[in-house]
Write a protein that holds these residues in place. Sequence first.
Motif, PDB file in Angstrom:
ATOM      1  N   TYR A   1     -33.298 -36.710 -12.247  1.00 32.65           N
ATOM      2  CA  TYR A   1     -32.156 -36.196 -11.494  1.00 32.65           C
ATOM      3  C   TYR A   1     -31.134 -37.287 -11.205  1.00 32.65           C
ATOM      4  O   TYR A   1     -29.926 -37.081 -11.335  1.00 32.65           O
ATOM      5  N   VAL A   2     -31.594 -38.473 -10.825  1.00 34.86           N
ATOM      6  CA  VAL A   2     -30.663 -39.575 -10.547  1.00 34.86           C
ATOM      7  C   VAL A   2     -29.909 -39.968 -11.814  1.00 34.86           C
ATOM      8  O   VAL A   2     -28.690 -40.160 -11.782  1.00 34.86           O
ATOM      9  N   LEU A   3     -30.608 -40.092 -12.928  1.00 36.51           N
ATOM     10  CA  LEU A   3     -29.944 -40.460 -14.179  1.00 36.51           C
ATOM     11  C   LEU A   3     -28.953 -39.393 -14.620  1.00 36.51           C
ATOM     12  O   LEU A   3     -27.844 -39.719 -15.062  1.00 36.51           O
ATOM     13  N   ASN A   4     -29.324 -38.125 -14.501  1.00 33.65           N
ATOM     14  CA  ASN A   4     -28.399 -37.044 -14.871  1.00 33.65           C
ATOM     15  C   ASN A   4     -27.197 -37.004 -13.933  1.00 33.65           C
ATOM     16  O   ASN A   4     -26.059 -36.834 -14.374  1.00 33.65           O
ATOM     17  N   HIS A   5     -27.440 -37.150 -12.647  1.00 32.65           N
ATOM     18  CA  HIS A   5     -26.366 -37.117 -11.658  1.00 32.65           C
ATOM     19  C   HIS A   5     -25.397 -38.282 -11.857  1.00 32.65           C
ATOM     20  O   HIS A   5     -24.196 -38.156 -11.607  1.00 32.65           O
ATOM     21  N   SER A   6     -25.902 -39.404 -12.327  1.00 35.00           N
ATOM     22  CA  SER A   6     -25.101 -40.619 -12.482  1.00 35.00           C
ATOM     23  C   SER A   6     -24.567 -40.795 -13.899  1.00 35.00           C
ATOM     24  O   SER A   6     -23.980 -41.833 -14.213  1.00 35.00           O
ATOM     25  N   ARG A   7     -24.753 -39.812 -14.739  1.00 32.37           N
ATOM     26  CA  ARG A   7     -24.365 -39.924 -16.147  1.00 32.37           C
ATOM     27  C   ARG A   7     -22.901 -40.315 -16.305  1.00 32.37           C
ATOM     28  O   ARG A   7     -22.549 -41.120 -17.157  1.00 32.37           O
ATOM     29  N   HIS A   8     -22.029 -39.757 -15.491  1.00 28.78           N
ATOM     30  CA  HIS A   8     -20.604 -40.078 -15.603  1.00 28.78           C
ATOM     31  C   HIS A   8     -20.337 -41.555 -15.309  1.00 28.78           C
ATOM     32  O   HIS A   8     -19.476 -42.168 -15.930  1.00 28.78           O
ATOM     33  N   LEU A   9     -21.094 -42.144 -14.388  1.00 23.30           N
ATOM     34  CA  LEU A   9     -20.941 -43.568 -14.106  1.00 23.30           C
ATOM     35  C   LEU A   9     -21.470 -44.418 -15.264  1.00 23.30           C
ATOM     36  O   LEU A   9     -20.868 -45.425 -15.637  1.00 23.30           O
ATOM     37  N   ILE A  10     -22.592 -43.990 -15.822  1.00 20.07           N
ATOM     38  CA  ILE A  10     -23.207 -44.721 -16.929  1.00 20.07           C
ATOM     39  C   ILE A  10     -22.280 -44.700 -18.146  1.00 20.07           C
ATOM     40  O   ILE A  10     -22.040 -45.734 -18.772  1.00 20.07           O
ATOM     41  N   LEU A  11     -21.725 -43.533 -18.459  1.00 19.56           N
ATOM     42  CA  LEU A  11     -20.829 -43.427 -19.604  1.00 19.56           C
ATOM     43  C   LEU A  11     -19.544 -44.218 -19.398  1.00 19.56           C
ATOM     44  O   LEU A  11     -18.935 -44.692 -20.358  1.00 19.56           O
TER      45      LEU A  11
END
Length: 120
Positions: free
Chosen positions: A26-36
């Motif tokens: 959930y954290v990785l999916n929620h933060s996907r926009h930051l990661i990209l």
Amino acid sequence: MNNWLRSAEIGQELQEAWIVQNAVVYVLNHSRHLILAGRQKELVDALHHLLSIVKATGHSGDPVMLVTLCNTLARGLIISWIPAVATEKSRKLVRANAFHSTLDAGATSEIKTAVEVPPP
């Protein structure tokens, strides 16, 4: 974010790796926009906390989640020390000096921490 971090802590207290795994996903999916966007540095504290919980409880047989967590954390630690992409004309000049640049103390510390991120 705090709720997902708390759920990972509860999963650790209960020794239920699947709860921790779901919190990480959930954290990785929620933060996907930051990661990209290359803004992993903003997630370093949360990801480091999650990795410590995963180390304590295990990764519930999901190596992809574990590698994604470690990769994102490591990139967050070193992203500010990775040179920006240069234009094609100046790229040849940059390559000649890329391996000879010196790092300040902060860079050395963060890069050392990033190298130590590998999974349990």
